[in-house]
Design an enzyme around this catalytic site. Structure first.
Site, short mmCIF file in Angstrom:
data_model
loop_
_atom_site.label_atom_id
_atom_site.label_comp_id
_atom_site.label_asym_id
_atom_site.label_seq_id
_atom_site.Cartn_x
_atom_site.Cartn_y
_atom_site.Cartn_z
CB SER A 95 73.80 40.49 38.89
OG SER A 95 74.81 41.49 38.83
CB SER A 114 77.81 40.59 39.98
OG SER A 114 76.89 40.24 40.98
CE LYS A 166 74.81 43.26 35.73
NZ LYS A 166 75.73 42.99 36.87
#
Length: 539
Positions: free
Chosen positions: A210, A234, A130
């Site tokens: 996210s 997330s 990420k």
């Protein structure tokens, strides 16, 4: 906990014997047929490498077995994933960039395998990160143009562990900008750097945030493993909404050093993959399990053994607010778990309304403290006030949604030295832990289960997200582990089952999760449908 070999770990996780290369795999055959029929790019089929069948269902131990017998190399595996990224990612926009050194990393792994010096189960395995996880040789932006220039000075601690384990850092994934902590009504999966990530199952639906890019990339089989981060939901919500597995570890088990922060009191990075086995092996590396280098991740040897679900007690938190179709799926899920020998009782963890009242005021103070400390280490805006000004003066930051209300409220929040803040955080910690501990103790549970997510909503910049999903909050605020595994589908859209347990029960939770995964058998490959019937109101 006593160390065991990787194969013993796999048995403890309920995964059974390794699949023989080339042997029929009915689940994968059905998925491949669906993909051939519906994919916008037929050349993106998952069976792309000689000796490597069904990239979407192969596990890390299977890959390592093939590398050990010489029928597969890390270079071939890495090329296969790079080809899929080039072919599929233009449809879903999950991968921001690939690492130009990926093939060199793979070649180094191949040399270690040839000489019998493999570093453990992740040696040669491609991993996506990420883009809020620092890498010294690639940009780390948190999705914001404010950080799109010079890369960080050093790798995050978890990246160092992955490199030391021989993993191939394949690239960076898109995310909800600033991990969804900028606007009151954000659109998950959107960032100014990467644009909008799409859900691979239905392209006009949202991937949740996210860690949107990490989950969508895994659903599309663009990497073997991905790293996500979570403050509240997330990791697990994107995992559920994209039909993959995501584990939020116990707070502190994985170092947060070098990860763009929201709150040190809740932030953690964690592993995501298409199966629990790969998640467990990756967690062993991320957490620094000393045994994993020699194939003995003892901290993950679990307690369920090969007995599966028989005798396990699971508390089902139904959450009917997520809709009648999700509730019906939970009913079917409970029936399937009971038929495998588990005892399922309905529960409602207490104190949830108070947790919802307290969480964001505490996070505002913590974000101001922690983001200022992080920005001071980077080129670009050096604190939150300057970051707010950057967004005001750069129109590209406002092309999907303009708001930065959470930034502004954090800027005005009391400092973490304030007695009122300290009282709120202490109450949060106490009530969140009691909500789980008291429920587990009262019903003698091995875990609490709940729906991870509703069916994915339509992505809409003007409306923003439709994501009031309470199941992730107790474990997130308590710092306890949670694990989402695929539970099934509602109208072509995946829904996950979220499992929660007490602090430092990660190994037992993964073991239980593997048994649940095996019983539900809910995974299927995405079909990249452009749309489905309009979403119906929950109820």
């Amino acid at each position: 906990m006593k160390s065991r070999s990787v194969l013993t770990l796999l048995a403890a996780l309920g995964t059974g014997a390794l699949v023989i290369p080339g042997a029929p795999q009915p689940r994968a055959e059905a998925a491949s047929a669906a993909y051939r029929t519906n994919s916008p790019h037929q050349q993106g089929r998952s069976s792309v490498t000689p000796g490597l069948d069904h990239l979407d269902t192969v596990t890390i131990p299977e890959l390592q077995a093939r590398m050990a017998d010489g029928s597969l190399t890390s270079s071939a595996l890495t090329r296969a994933y790079l080809r899929r990224i080039a072919t599929i990612d233009p449809v879903i926009h999950a991968v921001l960039r690939t690492d130009p050194t990926a093939l060199r990393q793979a070649a180094a792994s191949d040399a270690r395998h040839r000489h019998g010096n493999a570093r453990g189960p992740l040696d040669g395995i491609p991993v996506l990160l990420k883009d809020n996880v620092d890498t010294h040789d690639m940009p780390t932006t948190a999705g914001s143009l404010a950080l799109a220039g010079t890369p960080p000075a050093r790798d995050a601690a978890l990246v160092t562990r992955l490199r030391d384990a021989g993993a191939v850092i394949l690239g960076k994934t898109n995310l909800s900008e600033w991990a969804n902590f900028r606007a009151e009504k954000p659109t998950s999966g959107w960032s100014a750097v990467g644009g909008q990530t799409h859900n691979p199952y239905v392209l006009d639906r949202n991937p949740c945030g996210s860690s949107a890019g990490s989950a969508a990339a895994l659903a599309a089989s663009l990497s073997q493993v991905a790293i996500g981060t979570e403050t509240d939901g997330s990791i697990v919500c994107p995992a559920g909404m994209n039909g993959v597995v995501g584990h939020k570890p116990t707070l502190g088990l994985v170092s947060r050093s070098g990860v763009v922060p929201i709150s040190a009191e809740q932030d953690t990075a964690g592993p995501m993959a298409r199966n629990v086995t790969d998640v467990a092996l990756t967690l062993a590396v991320l957490s620094g399990d000393a045994g994993v280098r020699h194939g003995t991740p003892g901290g993950l040897s679990g307690s369920s053994g090969s007995g599966g679900l028989r005798g396990k007690r699971i508390g089902l938190w139904r959450l009917p607010s997520l809709g009648s179709k999700v509730d019906a799926l939970m009913t079917r899920t409970a029936q399937r778990l009971r038929s495998a020998g588990a005892e399922v009782v309905e529960v409602t963890p207490p104190y949830q309304d108070r947790l919802a009242e307290l969480e964001f005021p505490a996070l505002f103070s913590e974000f101001h403290r922690d983001i200022d400390a992080y920005l001071a280490t980077r080129h670009g805006p050096r604190n939150l006030a300057r970051l707010i000004e950057f967004d005001r003066t750069h129109p590209a930051e406002r092309t999907c949604f303009a708001g930065q209300e959470l930034f502004e409220r954090a800027l005005a929040a009391p400092p973490t030295t304030d007695p009122d803040y300290r009282a709120k955080r202490a109450e949060l910690r106490d009530l969140s832990r009691r909500s789980l501990d008291e429920t587990i103790a009262a019903h003698h549970l091995d875990a609490i289960a709940a729906p991870t997510n509703p069916p994915a909503w339509t992505t809409d910049c003007a409306r923003g997200d439709n994501d009031v999903i309470p199941s992730s909050t107790p474990a997130a605020v308590a710092g306890y582990p949670s694990l989402s595994v695929p539970a099934g589908f509602v109208d072509e859209l995946p829904v996950g089952l979220l499992l929660m347990a007490g602090g430092h029960r990660d190994a037992a939770l993964l073991s239980l999760g593997a048994a649940v995964e095996h019983r539900l058998h809910a995974w299927r490959a995405p079909r990249y449908l452009p749309s489905v019937a309009p979403e119906s109101p929950r109820g």
